[in-house]
Scaffold this motif. Structure first.
Motif, PDB file in Angstrom:
ATOM      1  N   GLU A 127       0.830  -1.214   0.000  1.00  0.00           N
ATOM      2  CA  GLU A 127       0.000   0.000   0.000  1.00  0.00           C
ATOM      3  C   GLU A 127       0.862   1.262   0.000  1.00  0.00           C
ATOM      4  O   GLU A 127       0.588   2.209  -0.758  1.00  0.00           O
ATOM      5  CB  GLU A 127      -0.928   0.006   1.219  1.00  0.00           C
ATOM      6  CG  GLU A 127      -1.985  -1.088   1.227  1.00  0.00           C
ATOM      7  CD  GLU A 127      -1.426  -2.442   1.647  1.00  0.00           C
ATOM      8  OE1 GLU A 127      -2.131  -3.461   1.468  1.00  0.00           O
ATOM      9  OE2 GLU A 127      -0.280  -2.475   2.168  1.00  0.00           O
ATOM     10  N   ASP A 128       1.922   1.297   0.852  1.00  0.00           N
ATOM     11  CA  ASP A 128       2.805   2.463   0.899  1.00  0.00           C
ATOM     12  C   ASP A 128       3.552   2.639  -0.412  1.00  0.00           C
ATOM     13  O   ASP A 128       3.736   3.772  -0.894  1.00  0.00           O
ATOM     14  CB  ASP A 128       3.802   2.330   2.054  1.00  0.00           C
ATOM     15  CG  ASP A 128       3.148   2.490   3.413  1.00  0.00           C
ATOM     16  OD1 ASP A 128       2.026   3.027   3.482  1.00  0.00           O
ATOM     17  OD2 ASP A 128       3.763   2.067   4.422  1.00  0.00           O
ATOM     18  N   LEU A 129       4.004   1.554  -0.995  1.00  0.00           N
ATOM     19  CA  LEU A 129       4.713   1.643  -2.269  1.00  0.00           C
ATOM     20  C   LEU A 129       3.799   2.168  -3.367  1.00  0.00           C
ATOM     21  O   LEU A 129       4.193   3.040  -4.147  1.00  0.00           O
ATOM     22  CB  LEU A 129       5.267   0.271  -2.652  1.00  0.00           C
ATOM     23  CG  LEU A 129       5.982   0.202  -3.995  1.00  0.00           C
ATOM     24  CD1 LEU A 129       7.189   1.135  -4.031  1.00  0.00           C
ATOM     25  CD2 LEU A 129       6.395  -1.249  -4.319  1.00  0.00           C
ATOM     26  N   ALA A 130       2.589   1.672  -3.423  1.00  0.00           N
ATOM     27  CA  ALA A 130       1.650   2.123  -4.467  1.00  0.00           C
ATOM     28  C   ALA A 130       1.360   3.618  -4.321  1.00  0.00           C
ATOM     29  O   ALA A 130       1.294   4.354  -5.317  1.00  0.00           O
ATOM     30  CB  ALA A 130       0.367   1.312  -4.387  1.00  0.00           C
ATOM     31  N   LEU A 131       1.209   4.090  -3.061  1.00  0.00           N
ATOM     32  CA  LEU A 131       0.930   5.508  -2.836  1.00  0.00           C
ATOM     33  C   LEU A 131       2.130   6.367  -3.229  1.00  0.00           C
ATOM     34  O   LEU A 131       1.967   7.433  -3.858  1.00  0.00           O
ATOM     35  CB  LEU A 131       0.579   5.739  -1.370  1.00  0.00           C
ATOM     36  CG  LEU A 131       0.211   7.176  -0.981  1.00  0.00           C
ATOM     37  CD1 LEU A 131      -0.995   7.664  -1.772  1.00  0.00           C
ATOM     38  CD2 LEU A 131      -0.067   7.264   0.516  1.00  0.00           C
ATOM     39  N   CYS A 132       3.338   5.929  -2.911  1.00  0.00           N
ATOM     40  CA  CYS A 132       4.543   6.687  -3.247  1.00  0.00           C
ATOM     41  C   CYS A 132       4.701   6.763  -4.765  1.00  0.00           C
ATOM     42  O   CYS A 132       4.990   7.843  -5.310  1.00  0.00           O
ATOM     43  CB  CYS A 132       5.765   6.042  -2.614  1.00  0.00           C
ATOM     44  SG  CYS A 132       7.313   6.917  -2.944  1.00  0.00           S
ATOM     45  N   LEU A 133       4.531   5.675  -5.442  1.00  0.00           N
ATOM     46  CA  LEU A 133       4.671   5.671  -6.903  1.00  0.00           C
ATOM     47  C   LEU A 133       3.622   6.563  -7.562  1.00  0.00           C
ATOM     48  O   LEU A 133       3.912   7.271  -8.538  1.00  0.00           O
ATOM     49  CB  LEU A 133       4.554   4.245  -7.443  1.00  0.00           C
ATOM     50  CG  LEU A 133       5.685   3.280  -7.034  1.00  0.00           C
ATOM     51  CD1 LEU A 133       5.351   1.855  -7.482  1.00  0.00           C
ATOM     52  CD2 LEU A 133       7.017   3.731  -7.615  1.00  0.00           C
ATOM     53  N   LYS A 134       2.426   6.566  -7.006  1.00  0.00           N
ATOM     54  CA  LYS A 134       1.368   7.427  -7.539  1.00  0.00           C
ATOM     55  C   LYS A 134       1.724   8.903  -7.378  1.00  0.00           C
ATOM     56  O   LYS A 134       1.566   9.698  -8.320  1.00  0.00           O
ATOM     57  CB  LYS A 134       0.056   7.110  -6.820  1.00  0.00           C
ATOM     58  CG  LYS A 134      -1.131   7.958  -7.273  1.00  0.00           C
ATOM     59  CD  LYS A 134      -2.381   7.606  -6.485  1.00  0.00           C
ATOM     60  CE  LYS A 134      -3.554   8.509  -6.890  1.00  0.00           C
ATOM     61  NZ  LYS A 134      -4.788   8.190  -6.123  1.00  0.00           N
ATOM     62  N   ASP A 135       2.241   9.290  -6.181  1.00  0.00           N
ATOM     63  CA  ASP A 135       2.615  10.680  -5.934  1.00  0.00           C
ATOM     64  C   ASP A 135       3.816  11.091  -6.778  1.00  0.00           C
ATOM     65  O   ASP A 135       3.886  12.248  -7.252  1.00  0.00           O
ATOM     66  CB  ASP A 135       2.934  10.879  -4.449  1.00  0.00           C
ATOM     67  CG  ASP A 135       1.702  10.781  -3.568  1.00  0.00           C
ATOM     68  OD1 ASP A 135       0.580  10.886  -4.100  1.00  0.00           O
ATOM     69  OD2 ASP A 135       1.862  10.592  -2.334  1.00  0.00           O
ATOM     70  N   LEU A 136       4.757  10.195  -6.964  1.00  0.00           N
ATOM     71  CA  LEU A 136       5.936  10.507  -7.759  1.00  0.00           C
ATOM     72  C   LEU A 136       5.549  10.738  -9.225  1.00  0.00           C
ATOM     73  O   LEU A 136       6.076  11.648  -9.891  1.00  0.00           O
ATOM     74  CB  LEU A 136       6.960   9.374  -7.645  1.00  0.00           C
ATOM     75  CG  LEU A 136       8.352   9.623  -8.233  1.00  0.00           C
ATOM     76  CD1 LEU A 136       9.012  10.831  -7.575  1.00  0.00           C
ATOM     77  CD2 LEU A 136       9.226   8.381  -8.085  1.00  0.00           C
ATOM     78  N   LYS A 137       4.615   9.941  -9.722  1.00  0.00           N
ATOM     79  CA  LYS A 137       4.139  10.122 -11.098  1.00  0.00           C
ATOM     80  C   LYS A 137       3.330  11.408 -11.225  1.00  0.00           C
ATOM     81  O   LYS A 137       3.442  12.147 -12.226  1.00  0.00           O
ATOM     82  CB  LYS A 137       3.288   8.919 -11.500  1.00  0.00           C
ATOM     83  CG  LYS A 137       2.837   8.947 -12.967  1.00  0.00           C
ATOM     84  CD  LYS A 137       2.093   7.673 -13.325  1.00  0.00           C
ATOM     85  CE  LYS A 137       1.673   7.693 -14.802  1.00  0.00           C
ATOM     86  NZ  LYS A 137       0.972   6.439 -15.201  1.00  0.00           N
TER      87      LYS A 137
END
Length: 310
Positions: A127-137
């Motif tokens: 969940e944390d990884l998916a949120l970080c990747l979404k914000d970075l994109k």
């Protein structure tokens, strides 16, 4: 009284009666020998000495002279000869006496607590990884996800990303492999703080176009030492910044002294301070011998949210 005495004297003179020349002879005690001395009887002491004249002060026998009064404080009851003497206490050895120190048994040293283990590579939850990747994109970074890096000596990144641009208009020069959290912190700091500060400090320069990095992920010890703790670079948690690009112009980071009033020094001091709002460790240029020409930024997690910035 005076009249009686005077009449007595007149009567004695008229009748021719005179007073005796000496008083009555002493009567000897029963058994006490007597001697004749003229018309007087003298009592002879038993030791053969002659009695002293009654008018003389008899001399004190030798050894019986009166003693001065003694001060009660000077009088002490002497201990009897057979009194038990108190046991003598052993002499306390001197602390700095080498022989004494050697004779005393050494206290066992307390075992030093083992050093805390180096942090293992952080593996974000899905969940944390998916949120970080979404914000970075969403921020406009140009990056790609990579395979897990499982390096030697505990190095590695569970979910690495290789970043080419941290913002649409700002490149990472050259590209770097990092953890997603490290890349996102760098992108946010650049967008929110670095670009506005550079525009304020250098109004005549082109807009910020690139951030020059000197080290992303690399499996090594801290400060590239032969031994010691593993660097945060070995987990993808750190990035070193060596300079900034303004179009074709390159501006290296610098040691900013407090008495330096140039725009470059003021910008660098602001850069050092604002970086600590996004990274938990900031070692600015000149902070130590190994950080003279670059900034070290990392996102290591500490207790109670503590940050180390200098």
């Amino acid at each position: 009284m005076r009249t009686v005495t005077r009449l007595t004297l007149i009567w004695l003179a008229a009748t021719g009666v005179t007073l005796p020349q000496t008083g009555p002879a002493p009567v000897p005690k029963p058994g006490e020998p007597t001697v004749e001395s003229g018309s007087e009887t003298v009592t002879k002491p038993e030791d053969g000495t002659t009695a002293a004249d009654p008018g003389e002060q008899p001399a004190l026998p030798s050894g019986n002279a009166p003693k001065p009064l003694a001060d009660p404080r000077d009088e002490a009851d002497p201990a009897p000869a057979d009194a038990e003497k108190p046991e003598a206490k052993p002499e306390t050895p001197s602390r700095d006496h080498e022989a004494d120190v050697k004779e005393r048994p050494a206290k066992p040293e307390a075992a030093a607590p083992p050093p805390p283990p180096d942090p293992a590579p952080v593996a974000e939850t899905p969940e944390d990884l998916a949120l970080c990747l979404k914000d970075l994109k969403a921020i406009g970074a140009d990056f790609s996800q990579e395979q897990t890096i499982d390096g030697e000596f505990g190095c590695g990144i569970a979910n690495p990303v290789t970043v080419r641009r941290i913002l649409p208009e700002v490149a990472l020069e050259p590209e770097a492999t990092l953890r997603c959290d490290t890349a996102l912190s760098l992108a946010r700091m650049t967008r929110d703080m670095l670009i506005p500060a550079a525009a304020r400090a250098f109004p005549d320069k082109p807009k910020l176009s690139g951030v020059g990095q000197a080290s992303g992920y690399v499996c090594r010890n801290r400060n590239s030492a032969d031994d010691g703790k593993i660097s945060e670079h070995a987990y993808g948690n750190a990035v070193d910044i060596a300079g900034l690009s303004f179009g074709d112009e390159k501006m290296p980071v610098m040691i900013a002294r407090q008495d330096d009033g140039t725009a470059e020094a003021a910008f660098q001091r602001a850069f050092n301070a604002l970086a600590c709002l996004y990274f938990t460790t900031v070692l600015s240029p000149g902070s130590d011998a190994t950080h003279q020409d670059h900034m070290h930024l990392d996102v290591i997690e500490r207790k109670s949210g503590f940050r180390y910035c200098r």
